[in-house]
Design a protein around this motif. Sequence first.
Motif, PDB file in Angstrom:
ATOM      1  N   ALA A   1     -18.853 -13.144 -19.897  1.00 45.73           N
ATOM      2  CA  ALA A   1     -18.175 -14.089 -20.956  1.00 45.73           C
ATOM      3  C   ALA A   1     -17.266 -13.187 -21.859  1.00 45.73           C
ATOM      4  O   ALA A   1     -16.299 -13.398 -21.964  1.00 45.73           O
ATOM      5  N   ALA A   2     -17.883 -12.144 -22.480  1.00 47.56           N
ATOM      6  CA  ALA A   2     -17.171 -11.293 -23.555  1.00 47.56           C
ATOM      7  C   ALA A   2     -15.965 -10.439 -22.807  1.00 47.56           C
ATOM      8  O   ALA A   2     -14.979 -10.505 -23.303  1.00 47.56           O
ATOM      9  N   ALA A   3     -15.971 -10.331 -21.334  1.00 52.25           N
ATOM     10  CA  ALA A   3     -14.924  -9.330 -20.952  1.00 52.25           C
ATOM     11  C   ALA A   3     -13.918 -10.662 -20.533  1.00 52.25           C
ATOM     12  O   ALA A   3     -12.840 -10.210 -20.660  1.00 52.25           O
ATOM     13  N   ILE A   4     -14.301 -11.683 -20.313  1.00 50.77           N
ATOM     14  CA  ILE A   4     -13.041 -12.770 -19.783  1.00 50.77           C
ATOM     15  C   ILE A   4     -12.516 -13.089 -21.201  1.00 50.77           C
ATOM     16  O   ILE A   4     -11.445 -13.303 -21.270  1.00 50.77           O
ATOM     17  N   LEU A   5     -13.506 -13.458 -22.131  1.00 56.10           N
ATOM     18  CA  LEU A   5     -12.777 -13.754 -23.588  1.00 56.10           C
ATOM     19  C   LEU A   5     -11.691 -12.644 -23.869  1.00 56.10           C
ATOM     20  O   LEU A   5     -10.600 -12.839 -24.460  1.00 56.10           O
ATOM     21  N   GLY A   6     -12.152 -11.007 -23.891  1.00 54.04           N
ATOM     22  CA  GLY A   6     -11.141 -10.107 -24.388  1.00 54.04           C
ATOM     23  C   GLY A   6     -10.017 -10.122 -23.440  1.00 54.04           C
ATOM     24  O   GLY A   6      -9.026  -9.811 -24.005  1.00 54.04           O
ATOM     25  N   GLU A   7     -10.168 -10.297 -22.078  1.00 56.63           N
ATOM     26  CA  GLU A   7      -8.949 -10.341 -21.272  1.00 56.63           C
ATOM     27  C   GLU A   7      -8.013 -11.624 -21.601  1.00 56.63           C
ATOM     28  O   GLU A   7      -6.926 -11.311 -21.846  1.00 56.63           O
ATOM     29  N   ALA A   8      -8.572 -12.839 -21.961  1.00 55.81           N
ATOM     30  CA  ALA A   8      -7.735 -13.826 -22.443  1.00 55.81           C
ATOM     31  C   ALA A   8      -7.121 -13.627 -23.689  1.00 55.81           C
ATOM     32  O   ALA A   8      -6.065 -13.991 -23.870  1.00 55.81           O
ATOM     33  N   ILE A   9      -7.907 -13.067 -24.686  1.00 51.49           N
ATOM     34  CA  ILE A   9      -7.372 -12.522 -26.021  1.00 51.49           C
ATOM     35  C   ILE A   9      -6.062 -11.663 -26.178  1.00 51.49           C
ATOM     36  O   ILE A   9      -5.224 -11.866 -26.396  1.00 51.49           O
ATOM     37  N   GLY A  10      -6.270 -10.659 -25.127  1.00 48.85           N
ATOM     38  CA  GLY A  10      -5.286  -9.645 -24.999  1.00 48.85           C
ATOM     39  C   GLY A  10      -3.993 -10.305 -24.223  1.00 48.85           C
ATOM     40  O   GLY A  10      -2.860  -9.951 -24.744  1.00 48.85           O
ATOM     41  N   ARG A  11      -4.176 -11.333 -23.206  1.00 45.42           N
ATOM     42  CA  ARG A  11      -2.991 -11.768 -22.581  1.00 45.42           C
ATOM     43  C   ARG A  11      -2.288 -12.683 -23.799  1.00 45.42           C
ATOM     44  O   ARG A  11      -1.280 -13.011 -23.598  1.00 45.42           O
ATOM     45  N   ARG A  12      -3.065 -13.516 -24.470  1.00 41.82           N
ATOM     46  CA  ARG A  12      -2.449 -14.283 -25.361  1.00 41.82           C
ATOM     47  C   ARG A  12      -1.672 -13.554 -26.473  1.00 41.82           C
ATOM     48  O   ARG A  12      -0.506 -13.924 -26.765  1.00 41.82           O
ATOM     49  N   ILE A  13      -2.152 -12.243 -26.738  1.00 38.93           N
ATOM     50  CA  ILE A  13      -1.622 -11.723 -27.856  1.00 38.93           C
ATOM     51  C   ILE A  13      -0.351 -11.049 -27.295  1.00 38.93           C
ATOM     52  O   ILE A  13       0.863 -11.042 -27.794  1.00 38.93           O
ATOM     53  N   HIS A  14      -0.316 -10.635 -26.084  1.00 37.07           N
ATOM     54  CA  HIS A  14       1.037  -9.987 -25.056  1.00 37.07           C
ATOM     55  C   HIS A  14       2.037 -11.171 -25.039  1.00 37.07           C
ATOM     56  O   HIS A  14       3.107 -11.161 -25.458  1.00 37.07           O
ATOM     57  N   LEU A  15       1.630 -12.298 -24.713  1.00 40.31           N
ATOM     58  CA  LEU A  15       2.512 -13.621 -24.595  1.00 40.31           C
ATOM     59  C   LEU A  15       3.204 -13.859 -26.050  1.00 40.31           C
ATOM     60  O   LEU A  15       4.504 -14.298 -26.060  1.00 40.31           O
ATOM     61  N   GLN A  16       2.463 -13.941 -27.007  1.00 40.53           N
ATOM     62  CA  GLN A  16       2.968 -14.142 -28.289  1.00 40.53           C
ATOM     63  C   GLN A  16       4.060 -13.025 -28.737  1.00 40.53           C
ATOM     64  O   GLN A  16       5.051 -13.677 -29.223  1.00 40.53           O
ATOM     65  N   ARG A  17       3.643 -11.789 -28.522  1.00 44.26           N
ATOM     66  CA  ARG A  17       4.580 -10.856 -28.931  1.00 44.26           C
ATOM     67  C   ARG A  17       5.715 -11.003 -28.069  1.00 44.26           C
ATOM     68  O   ARG A  17       6.975 -10.460 -28.322  1.00 44.26           O
ATOM     69  N   ALA A  18       5.625 -11.006 -26.480  1.00 40.97           N
ATOM     70  CA  ALA A  18       6.950 -11.178 -25.794  1.00 40.97           C
ATOM     71  C   ALA A  18       7.607 -12.363 -26.178  1.00 40.97           C
ATOM     72  O   ALA A  18       8.836 -12.383 -25.697  1.00 40.97           O
ATOM     73  N   SER A  19       7.245 -13.411 -26.693  1.00 40.70           N
ATOM     74  CA  SER A  19       8.144 -14.721 -26.990  1.00 40.70           C
ATOM     75  C   SER A  19       8.571 -14.445 -28.426  1.00 40.70           C
ATOM     76  O   SER A  19       9.815 -15.177 -28.529  1.00 40.70           O
ATOM     77  N   LYS A  20       8.546 -13.507 -28.934  1.00 41.12           N
ATOM     78  CA  LYS A  20       9.402 -13.091 -30.359  1.00 41.12           C
ATOM     79  C   LYS A  20      10.564 -12.411 -30.073  1.00 41.12           C
ATOM     80  O   LYS A  20      10.786 -11.836 -29.386  1.00 41.12           O
TER      81      LYS A  20
END
Length: 135
Positions: free
Chosen positions: A116-135
């Motif tokens: 669960a922690a690995a999945i959460l870390g991966e999801a947060i990493g993807r979300r941060i990348h998508l936020q940075r990419a959209s700026k």
Amino acid sequence: MTQKRTHVRTTALMFAAVFVGGATGSLLRELFSVNIPGAGWLTQTFGINIVACFVLGWLYSVRNRVHAHVLHLGAVGFCGGLSTFSSFVADLERLAMANIWAAASAAALEIAAGLAAAILGEAIGRRIHLQRASK
């Protein structure tokens, strides 16, 4: 530079990254595990292993955006040194001596929480990348 020399240099950097990351992760694990008593039926390394799984999940999310040596340093070295199967098994053996069902429960909980922690870390990493990419 010849192709062979480039390969030797790249391999040496990879080994150095794994060594430095592993030494750092191992030292942190030992520092924290000395100060964390085993809590009932949880292993002493439970929290440490969950943090390592989270970091590993986050590193997995950025694997295509960082140099391979960053992954050698962080995923293979640091997370490999921070989390350790041998300490996990030693903790489970200690628990099993007192209560086999507590040890089995602790093993199942730690594995599920690590995933669960690995999945959460991966999801947060993807979300941060998508936020940075959209700026």
